[in-house]
Design an enzyme around this catalytic site. Structure first.
Site, PDB file in Angstrom:
ATOM      1  N   LYS A 185       5.876  -3.865  -4.757  1.00  0.00           N
ATOM      2  CA  LYS A 185       7.489  -3.693  -4.787  1.00  0.00           C
ATOM      3  C   LYS A 185       8.170  -3.667  -3.484  1.00  0.00           C
ATOM      4  CE  LYS A 185      11.287  -2.120  -6.565  1.00  0.00           C
ATOM      5  NZ  LYS A 185      12.067  -3.121  -7.383  1.00  0.00           N
ATOM      6  N   HIS A 205      16.628 -36.517  -9.858  1.00  0.00           N
ATOM      7  CA  HIS A 205      15.920 -37.123  -8.701  1.00  0.00           C
ATOM      8  C   HIS A 205      14.448 -36.690  -8.619  1.00  0.00           C
ATOM      9  CE1 HIS A 205      19.839 -38.224  -6.994  1.00  0.00           C
ATOM     10  NE2 HIS A 205      20.219 -37.258  -7.808  1.00  0.00           N
ATOM     11  N   CYS A 238       0.835  -1.245  -0.027  1.00  0.00           N
ATOM     12  CA  CYS A 238      -0.055  -0.082   0.221  1.00  0.00           C
ATOM     13  C   CYS A 238       0.865   0.981  -0.004  1.00  0.00           C
ATOM     14  CB  CYS A 238      -0.932  -0.111   1.396  1.00  0.00           C
ATOM     15  SG  CYS A 238      -1.698  -1.368   1.405  1.00  0.00           S
ATOM     16  N   ASN A 247      -0.844   1.853   6.188  1.00  0.00           N
ATOM     17  CA  ASN A 247      -0.288   0.665   5.784  1.00  0.00           C
ATOM     18  C   ASN A 247       0.066  -0.284   6.887  1.00  0.00           C
ATOM     19  OD1 ASN A 247      -0.132   1.987   3.243  1.00  0.00           O
ATOM     20  ND2 ASN A 247       1.766   2.436   3.126  1.00  0.00           N
ATOM     21  N   GLY A 248       0.194  -1.760   6.856  1.00  0.00           N
ATOM     22  CA  GLY A 248       0.735  -2.450   7.603  1.00  0.00           C
ATOM     23  C   GLY A 248      -0.293  -3.397   8.019  1.00  0.00           C
ATOM     24  N   LYS A 261      12.384 -14.064 -11.989  1.00  0.00           N
ATOM     25  CA  LYS A 261      12.186 -13.024 -12.948  1.00  0.00           C
ATOM     26  C   LYS A 261      11.214 -13.242 -14.060  1.00  0.00           C
ATOM     27  CE  LYS A 261      13.421 -10.440 -11.724  1.00  0.00           C
ATOM     28  NZ  LYS A 261      14.127  -9.885 -10.341  1.00  0.00           N
ATOM     29  N   GLU A 263       7.422 -14.084 -12.233  1.00  0.00           N
ATOM     30  CA  GLU A 263       6.835 -12.955 -11.751  1.00  0.00           C
ATOM     31  C   GLU A 263       6.300 -12.315 -12.739  1.00  0.00           C
ATOM     32  OE1 GLU A 263       9.065 -10.384  -9.213  1.00  0.00           O
ATOM     33  OE2 GLU A 263      10.740 -10.621 -10.461  1.00  0.00           O
ATOM     34  N   GLU A 295      17.672 -17.120  -9.895  1.00  0.00           N
ATOM     35  CA  GLU A 295      17.034 -15.567 -10.338  1.00  0.00           C
ATOM     36  C   GLU A 295      16.241 -15.422 -11.807  1.00  0.00           C
ATOM     37  OE1 GLU A 295      16.509 -13.014  -8.762  1.00  0.00           O
ATOM     38  OE2 GLU A 295      16.499 -11.304 -10.273  1.00  0.00           O
ATOM     39  N   TRP A 351      -3.451  -2.342  -1.242  1.00  0.00           N
ATOM     40  CA  TRP A 351      -3.186  -3.705  -1.606  1.00  0.00           C
ATOM     41  C   TRP A 351      -3.884  -4.672  -0.724  1.00  0.00           C
ATOM     42  CZ3 TRP A 351      -0.173  -8.076  -0.417  1.00  0.00           C
ATOM     43  CH2 TRP A 351       0.564  -8.827  -1.648  1.00  0.00           C
ATOM     44  N   ARG A 395       4.351   0.209  -6.437  1.00  0.00           N
ATOM     45  CA  ARG A 395       4.383  -0.434  -5.266  1.00  0.00           C
ATOM     46  C   ARG A 395       3.268  -1.697  -5.373  1.00  0.00           C
ATOM     47  NH1 ARG A 395       6.581   2.205  -0.291  1.00  0.00           N
ATOM     48  NH2 ARG A 395       5.170   1.131   0.792  1.00  0.00           N
TER      49      ARG A 395
END
Ligand code: F6R
Length: 612
Positions: free
Chosen positions: A607, A508, A2, A105-106, A489, A492, A485, A79, A27
Site C-alpha cells: 500500500k 503507430h 513492511c 522498515n526501509g 486498476k 494490479e 488509471e 515485504w 500494506r
C-alpha cells in the site's frame, strides 16, 4: 510495505501486537514475527516467534499470542527486499547472544560494507537481510546506554529506516528511531505504542505523535521520551487522530476496495465542501495570496502510480481551465533528471500516503532547487505533508485496499479546486464561470452515487471477461488519462496484462496486437474528440476486438460501434474523469473477483511504497 507495531504496558503484549499487525496487513507482506521481552527468568531475555506467509500461521503458533508471555514487545510484517521471503529473513532479528532484537522498515544502503566489517570482527549473520546489520551494530555499540548506541548506529548507516528495538536487559522499554521511513508513537491508559501506520493502533488510542525525522524515542508503560541524534532530550507534541476505527473496518462489504469505491461520494464531498464558501473556491489554506497564485507561471506535478494519473488528468484540466502550462513527471524520474524549471514554477507532489519514497525524494529535490512545493496528501502529518511548503489535504479517510479508489477521486477533486482557484487568480475564468463550475463540482458526489446504483451491469460484463489474457484501454485527452488509471486498476488486482493508449497512437505499433476477441475499452467523454475516438474503436473492431464503450448519457451513437456500452451521468467535460473512473474501478474489481483473487492485497504490491 513492511509494517511495525510495538506495545509496552500493563497487558500481555503478543495479542496486541498480532492485532496491530493484522491492521497493517493491507500494506502487503510475506512473513511476520514478534519479539517479546521476558523479565521473569533468572536473566531477562527476548523471545522471538516468526512465520512465513500469512499472520494466521503466527496466530496458530502462539495460540493467538496467548502462549507468549510478557507485556512489552515489537512486531513486524515483512515485504521481502533483501533476501527471499523466509522465516530466517523475517523480522525481528536478534543480535549476537540475543541481547538486542530489531524490526525495521526501509533499506540500509551500505549494509554490505557494514556486514563485511562486522563479519571480520567476529559477528556471524544468519539472514540475508540488511536489517540484521543494524541488530549487530546496536549490540556492538551498546554498553548500557540505548540512546547512545542508537545514535552511533545512526551515524554509521545510510539509507532509510524506521526501527523498533528491544534490549534484553531493559524489559519494559521499547526504543524507536526513524529516518525517511514513517513511524508514530501513540499513548493510552493501558500503555504506549509504536506503529508504522495509524490503523495498527487506532483501536487503542488516537493520541499520537508522528516521530520527526532523525529522532529517537524511548517508551515505557507510562512514559515517552524523545531525543535528537545528539542524544539531547527534546519535546514533541501529540495530536488527535480523528479517523474512527469503523473507517478502517470492512463494514459489511466483501472487500475494502468495494467499500472504498462506495465511499467515494462522501470522500469527494468532504474534499470539496470545506473549500467552497459563498459559492467561491477558497484556497486560503495554501497560504498563498491571490497575487502569489497569479504569479505562478507553470506547474510541475510529480507523483507515482495512480497519483501520477491524477497529474496526467490535471495536465489537461488545469491547462484548459487556468491556461497555466503543466509538466508531469513520475517521481522516480524527476528526482534524478536534474530538471530545468522556470522561476515561478509551483511544484505539486500528489500522494495518498504522503510517505512514498520517490515522491518524498522529488519533493526534497524541488525544495533544494529553491521551488515552492505544494503537497496534495491524504494522510495528515505524513512526511510529504510536513515537508511541503503548503498542504492541500484530500479528506478521503483511511484507505486500506492496496488499489487506490477513493483517494484517487479526492485527488482529482483537489486538482479541480486548484484549477478553478488558479484560473480565477489569473483572470482566465470569471465569476459566472466559477459559479457554474462550483455548482457542478458540488453535484459530482450525487452523480457518482448514480453510477454505483448500476453496478450489476458492470459486474455482469466483467464476469464475461475475467479470463482475458490482454485488455486494452484507449482514450484521447482527459479520457486518455482516465484510461491509464482504468488499465492500472485492472492489471494490479486481476493480473491480466493491460495497456492504455492515447487512441491516436494505436496505429503507430500497438494495433498489431489486436486480435480476435480481445477486449478494448474505449473511453469517450470529450465532445471534440468523440468522433475521433469512435473511428479508433472502428479500427480495432474491424480487426476482431470486442469493444466496450464508456461514455456519457446522450452519446448514444457509441452503440453503433461498441459491443457493449456503459453510460455515466453528464457533467462538464473537465470533470468527466471523476465519473468514468468509477465504472473502470468496478470493472477491475469484478474481473479480479471473478478470478477469485485477493482483491485487497494483490501479490507483490504494497500500500505504501516507502522504499525506492
Ligand atoms: C494503485 C496505487 C499506486 C499508488 C502509488 C502512489 O492503485 O495505489 O499506484 O497510487 O503507489 O502512492 P501514494 O499516493 O501513497 O504516493
Amino acid at each position: 510495505m513492511c509494517g511495525i507495531v510495538g506495545f509496552t504496558g500493563r497487558q500481555q503484549a503478543a495479542p496486541i501486537l498480532l492485532d496491530g499487525l493484522e491492521k497493517l496487513e493491507y500494506r502487503g507482506y510475506d512473513s511476520a514475527g514478534i519479539a517479546v521481552a521476558q523479565a521473569g527468568g533468572a536473566e531477562p531475555s527476548i523471545e522471538i516467534v516468526k512465520a512465513k506467509g500469512r499472520l494466521k500461521v503466527l496466530r496458530e503458533m502462539t495460540d493467538d499470542g496467548r502462549s507468549v508471555s510478557g507485556t512489552c514487545g515489537i512486531g513486524h510484517t515483512r515485504w521481502a527486499t533483501h533476501g527471499e521471503p523466509s522465516v530466517v529473513n523475517s523480522h525481528p532479528h536478534y543480535a549476537k547472544n540475543k541481547r538486542v532484537a530489531v524490526v525495521h522498515n526501509g533499506i540500509i544502503e551500505n549494509y554490505q560494507e557494514i556486514r563485511e566489517k562486522l563479519t571480520k570482527e567476529g559477528f556471524s549473520f544468519v539472514s540475508a537481510t540488511d536489517t540484521e546489520t543494524v541488530a549487530h551494530l546496536l549490540d556492538k555499540y551498546y554498553t548500557g546506554n540505548p540512546i547512545e548506541a542508537i545514535s552511533k548506529v545512526m551515524f554509521r548507516v545510510r539509507g532509510s529506516y524506521a526501527l523498533g528495538i528491544l534490549f534484553a536487559d531493559r524489559p519494559g522499554e521499547i526504543y524507536a528511531v526513524r529516518k525517511d521511513s514513517p513511524l508514530i508513537v501513540g499513548r493510552s491508559e493501558q500503555g504506549n505504542f509504536i506503529a508504522s501506520d495509524v490503523p495498527a493502533i487506532l483501536k487503542y488510542t488516537r493520541d499520537v505523535c508522528f516521530i520527526p525525522n532523525l529522532e529517537i524515542v524511548k517508551l515505557t508503560a507510562v512514559e515517552i521520551h524523545f531525543y535528537n541524534v545528539d542524544q539531547e532530550e527534546v519535546e514533541e507534541t501529540f495530536s488527535e487522530i480523528n479517523w474512527d476505527t469503523e473507517a478502517a473496518e470492512k463494514g459489511g462489504f466483501a472487500h475494502f476496495m468495494l467499500k472504498e469505491i462506495y465511499e467515494q461520494p462522501k470522500a469527494v464531498r468532504d474534499t470539496i465542501s470545506p473549500r467552497i464558501s459563498d459559492g467561491h473556491v477558497d484556497l486560503e489554506e495554501l497560504g498563498m495570496s491571490r497575487e502569489e497564485l497569479a504569479k505562478v507561471s507553470r506547474l510541475q506535478m510529480v507523483a507515482c502510480g495512480s497519483a501520477y494519473h491524477v497529474c496526467m488528468t490535471a495536465r489537461y484540466m488545469v491547462e484548459q481551465t487556468a491556461r497555466v502550462p503543466v509538466d508531469v513527471d513520475l517521481a522516480s524520474e524527476f528526482r534524478y533528471r536534474n530538471p530545468v524549471m522556470e522561476k515561478d514554477t509551483l511544484v505539486i507532489v500528489v500522494s495518498q500516503s504522503g510517505e512514498t519514497a520517490d515522491s518524498l525524494a522529488a519533493l526534497r529535490e524541488a525544495k533544494k532547487l529553491g521551488y515552492r512545493v505544494l503537497g496534495i496528501v491524504n494522510v495528515v502529518g505524513s512526511s510529504i505533508a510536513r515537508e511541503a511548503d503548503s498542504v492541500f489535504y484530500t479528506w478521503a479517510g483511511p484507505e486500506i485496499s492496496v488499489a487506490t479508489t477513493k483517494a484517487y477521486s479526492t485527488q482529482l477533486a483537489a486538482v479541480y479546486l486548484l484549477a478553478i482557484g488558479l484560473g480565477k487568480a489569473k483572470g482566465v475564468i470569471g465569476e459566472a464561470q466559477e459559479t457554474q463550475m462550483v455548482e457542478e463540482l458540488l453535484r459530482l458526489p450525487e452523480k457518482i452515487e448514480r453510477i454505483l446504483e448500476e453496478k450489476e451491469r458492470i459486474q455482469w460484463f466483467a464476469n464475461k471477461f475475467s479470463h482475458s489474457k490482454d485488455i486494452f484501454f484507449i482514450g484521447r485527452g482527459l479520457d486518455y488519462a482516465s484510461s491509464l488509471e482504468g488499465s492500472l486498476k485492472l492489471k494490479e488486482i486481476s493480473y491480466i496484462h493491460s495497456e492504455a493508449y492515447a487512441a491516436g497512437e494505436l496505429k503507430h505499433g500497438t494495433i498489431s496486437l489486436i486480435e480476435d476477441g480481445i477486449l478494448v475499452v474505449g473511453v469517450a467523454t470529450q465532445k471534440g474528440l468523440f468522433e475521433k475516438l469512435i473511428s479508433n474503436m472502428v479500427e480495432v473492431k474491424s480487426r476482431g476486438a470486442y469493444v466496450l464503450g464508456v461514455t456519457s448519457y446522450g452519446n448514444y451513437s457509441m452503440e453503433d460501434v461498441a459491443n457493449y456500452t456503459i453510460y455515466v451521468p453528464k457533467t462538464m467535460e473537465c470533470f468527466a474523469a471523476s465519473l468514468v473512473v468509477v465504472p473502470l474501478q468496478l470493472l477491475a474489481y469484478y474481473v479480479a473477483l471473478g478470478k477469485g483473487l485477493d482483491v485487497d492485497k494483490p501479490r507483490n504490491l504494497a500500500k505504501s511504497v516507502t522504499v525506492e
